[in-house]
Design a protein around this motif. Sequence first.
Motif, PDB file in Angstrom:
ATOM      1  N   ASN A 105       0.893  -1.239   0.058  1.00  0.00           N
ATOM      2  CA  ASN A 105      -0.157   0.079   0.087  1.00  0.00           C
ATOM      3  C   ASN A 105       0.783   1.122   0.208  1.00  0.00           C
ATOM      4  O   ASN A 105       0.887   2.094   1.018  1.00  0.00           O
ATOM      5  N   ILE A 130      -3.332  -4.798  -4.167  1.00  0.00           N
ATOM      6  CA  ILE A 130      -4.016  -5.852  -3.712  1.00  0.00           C
ATOM      7  C   ILE A 130      -5.056  -5.899  -2.608  1.00  0.00           C
ATOM      8  O   ILE A 130      -4.412  -5.339  -1.704  1.00  0.00           O
ATOM      9  N   SER A 131      -6.123  -6.120  -2.818  1.00  0.00           N
ATOM     10  CA  SER A 131      -7.293  -6.308  -1.908  1.00  0.00           C
ATOM     11  C   SER A 131      -7.743  -7.528  -1.591  1.00  0.00           C
ATOM     12  O   SER A 131      -8.024  -8.338  -2.368  1.00  0.00           O
ATOM     13  N   GLY A 132      -7.967  -7.828  -0.171  1.00  0.00           N
ATOM     14  CA  GLY A 132      -8.423  -9.021   0.191  1.00  0.00           C
ATOM     15  C   GLY A 132      -8.066  -9.764   1.387  1.00  0.00           C
ATOM     16  O   GLY A 132      -8.595 -10.700   1.909  1.00  0.00           O
ATOM     17  N   GLY A 133      -7.094  -8.953   2.013  1.00  0.00           N
ATOM     18  CA  GLY A 133      -6.558  -9.500   3.283  1.00  0.00           C
ATOM     19  C   GLY A 133      -5.717 -10.748   3.089  1.00  0.00           C
ATOM     20  O   GLY A 133      -5.378 -11.158   1.976  1.00  0.00           O
ATOM     21  N   LYS A 185      -6.194   1.760  -5.332  1.00  0.00           N
ATOM     22  CA  LYS A 185      -6.105   0.950  -4.356  1.00  0.00           C
ATOM     23  C   LYS A 185      -6.389   1.746  -3.028  1.00  0.00           C
ATOM     24  O   LYS A 185      -7.110   1.564  -1.956  1.00  0.00           O
ATOM     25  N   HIS A 188      -9.841   2.930  -2.883  1.00  0.00           N
ATOM     26  CA  HIS A 188     -10.559   1.556  -2.480  1.00  0.00           C
ATOM     27  C   HIS A 188     -10.837   1.596  -0.920  1.00  0.00           C
ATOM     28  O   HIS A 188     -11.533   1.461  -0.260  1.00  0.00           O
ATOM     29  N   TYR A 193     -12.704   2.885   4.419  1.00  0.00           N
ATOM     30  CA  TYR A 193     -13.160   3.390   5.825  1.00  0.00           C
ATOM     31  C   TYR A 193     -14.338   3.758   6.060  1.00  0.00           C
ATOM     32  O   TYR A 193     -14.933   3.877   7.181  1.00  0.00           O
ATOM     33  N   GLY A 261      -7.115   2.040  14.941  1.00  0.00           N
ATOM     34  CA  GLY A 261      -5.904   2.227  14.273  1.00  0.00           C
ATOM     35  C   GLY A 261      -6.059   2.452  12.762  1.00  0.00           C
ATOM     36  O   GLY A 261      -7.334   2.442  12.451  1.00  0.00           O
ATOM     37  N   SER A 262      -5.166   2.933  12.552  1.00  0.00           N
ATOM     38  CA  SER A 262      -5.198   3.002  10.822  1.00  0.00           C
ATOM     39  C   SER A 262      -3.590   3.235  10.355  1.00  0.00           C
ATOM     40  O   SER A 262      -2.665   3.491  11.153  1.00  0.00           O
ATOM     41  N   LYS A 263      -3.411   2.563   9.163  1.00  0.00           N
ATOM     42  CA  LYS A 263      -2.136   2.628   8.484  1.00  0.00           C
ATOM     43  C   LYS A 263      -2.050   3.967   7.765  1.00  0.00           C
ATOM     44  O   LYS A 263      -0.933   4.111   6.984  1.00  0.00           O
ATOM     45  N   GLY A 264      -3.025   4.646   7.371  1.00  0.00           N
ATOM     46  CA  GLY A 264      -3.078   5.882   6.475  1.00  0.00           C
ATOM     47  C   GLY A 264      -3.656   6.108   5.392  1.00  0.00           C
ATOM     48  O   GLY A 264      -3.821   7.366   4.762  1.00  0.00           O
ATOM     49  N   THR A 265      -3.865   5.150   4.540  1.00  0.00           N
ATOM     50  CA  THR A 265      -4.535   4.882   3.357  1.00  0.00           C
ATOM     51  C   THR A 265      -5.709   5.874   3.149  1.00  0.00           C
ATOM     52  O   THR A 265      -6.188   6.723   2.329  1.00  0.00           O
ATOM     53  N   ARG A 290     -11.960   7.790  13.334  1.00  0.00           N
ATOM     54  CA  ARG A 290     -10.931   6.951  14.002  1.00  0.00           C
ATOM     55  C   ARG A 290     -10.235   7.768  14.632  1.00  0.00           C
ATOM     56  O   ARG A 290      -9.647   7.487  15.921  1.00  0.00           O
ATOM     57  N   ILE A 368     -11.988  -5.952  -0.132  1.00  0.00           N
ATOM     58  CA  ILE A 368     -12.839  -5.668   1.055  1.00  0.00           C
ATOM     59  C   ILE A 368     -14.255  -5.109   0.716  1.00  0.00           C
ATOM     60  O   ILE A 368     -14.966  -5.135   1.567  1.00  0.00           O
TER      61      ILE A 368
HETATM   62  C1  6PG Z   1      -7.323  -4.355   1.788  1.00  0.00           C
HETATM   63  C2  6PG Z   1      -7.126  -3.908   3.031  1.00  0.00           C
HETATM   64  C3  6PG Z   1      -5.750  -3.650   3.512  1.00  0.00           C
HETATM   65  C4  6PG Z   1      -5.657  -3.494   4.854  1.00  0.00           C
HETATM   66  C5  6PG Z   1      -5.584  -1.868   4.954  1.00  0.00           C
HETATM   67  C6  6PG Z   1      -6.148  -1.646   6.490  1.00  0.00           C
HETATM   68  O1  6PG Z   1      -7.900  -3.938   0.929  1.00  0.00           O
HETATM   69  O2  6PG Z   1      -7.000  -5.751   1.850  1.00  0.00           O
HETATM   70  O3  6PG Z   1      -7.522  -2.266   2.643  1.00  0.00           O
HETATM   71  O4  6PG Z   1      -4.914  -2.968   2.410  1.00  0.00           O
HETATM   72  O5  6PG Z   1      -6.238  -4.015   5.785  1.00  0.00           O
HETATM   73  O6  6PG Z   1      -4.281  -1.209   4.906  1.00  0.00           O
HETATM   74  O7  6PG Z   1      -6.028  -0.219   6.664  1.00  0.00           O
HETATM   75  P1  6PG Z   1      -5.892   0.463   7.969  1.00  0.00           P
HETATM   76  O8  6PG Z   1      -4.998  -0.316   8.996  1.00  0.00           O
HETATM   77  O9  6PG Z   1      -5.467   1.863   7.705  1.00  0.00           O
HETATM   78  O10 6PG Z   1      -7.442   0.364   8.403  1.00  0.00           O
END
Ligand code: 6PG
Length: 470
Positions: A105, A130-133, A185, A188, A193, A261-265, A290, A368
């Motif tokens: 990301n 890439i999304s889907g965990g 992405k 997305h 969020y 929490g959040s990673k910033g996207t 958040r 997601i």
């Molecule tokens: C995905 C998710 C994945 C991740 C996010 C969560 O599409 O598979 O979006 O990329 O779970 O980074 O982001 P936060 O930690 O910011 O909620």
Amino acid sequence: MNTPSFDFGMIGLGVMGRNLLLNMADHGYAVIGFDKDLAKGTALESAASPGTAVKAVSTLAEMVQQLKTPRKLMMLVPAGPIVDSVISDLLPLLEKGDIVIDGGNSHYKDTLLRINFLEDKNIHFMSMGISGGEHGARTGPSIMPGGDQLAWQQLKPILEAVSAKVNDTPCVAYMGKAAAGHYVKMVHNGIEYAIMQLISEVYDILKRQVGLTNDELHSLFKKWNEGEMQSYLIEITRDIFLKEDELSKNRLVDMILDKAGSKGTGKWTSQDAMDLPVPIPTIDIAVAMRDLSVFKDERVAAAALYKPRIKTVGPHKEKFIHQLHDGLYFATIICYAQGLALLHNASPALQMDIPLPDVVRIWRGGCIIRSSLLELFMTAFKKDKQLANILLNKKLSSRIKKKQAAIRKVVQQGSSARIPVAGLMSALAYFDAYCTERMPVNLVQAQRDCFGAHTYQRVDREGSFHTEWE
Ligand code: 6PG
């Protein structure tokens, strides 16, 4: 000397990297992985399905040597400086024509810098969302590649093989030029969020105002997921309500601290939308909520000071629950509308040529934010590839109109009961503003001109005007 017999290399064997590599191996590709943490390499090899070609190595050089040329390598490492350091470690090992993919990301602006940096080095570089965990990576994610066309053509078969499928169609497509993969992405995730915020507000109302138990919440979300609101996020929420806590006798959801929490996207999406500028208020609110959640001590103090009393719902419980369903449905469409409008405007502004019909098509599976709504959006974009906002699609408008009364009721009820419903409110306010032929910003323009001589335009003639107001 190792012979080059591997089809694909992965740098970074965390859950996402490992699972995606195992997914490729299950589809008949010989794969090789590297991680500085050698235990992750061991975990990769031991998780491989019998009969598949999966190997872990302890240096980048060993990996590069064993890849067939042109080499196909993906980095799935934390976004930021680590990506640059992996690229600089890789560069001396690569040859003309090799393909490097950033599958993390990364911020799209970092990706643009990397594209510039690699331009004269004869390396094909791709940004790829890439999304889907972790589960999606193993069984079929939604894949959003962008950038180098030649690299896309070479990667297409493998990406199509490993991606999610909807009616046998792979959930992967070329997302546009330059950093488009990471841009799509990012948006997305912004939508992700916003929808998560809406679901949490509806949960709050259902729990505190309506008084549903976790079991009742589970049953309700189960029912909702079987109807027009079917989506991955509703589906996992349904199951979350049943999860028992291993450390107490309670449900786990009730034992989780209310600090998000959040990673910033999500934040990046809001920041970029403001720079363009394109309004995406429900995504902005989701980021803000958040952030507000983290101020727990202050919230506790404010609660003691202002003592919000929750007004519970009276005899019309069933009717209200139905309105909540329709209100959530309405607001969820608004989240997609904002995100897709952002892509529509960002695409020419950033010269990415993002194909909106393909975006909604590949979001139907694996990712997601997959939901049955995406089918409707796909139909809308089939009709008009350049649709500026899905709210302008006639077919969708008839669905939206039917849910309008419900969202108004939900917002009224929620706010009068003192449940914070900022996401739902913002979705409704965005809709109302978007449907307003004459907004009151004529007054804003008058004020700007009055105190700052900023000028204004008129409704009856062309040009720019200034008035001496005093
Ligand atoms: C995905 C998710 C994945 C991740 C996010 C969560 O599409 O598979 O979006 O990329 O779970 O980074 O982001 P936060 O930690 O910011 O909620």
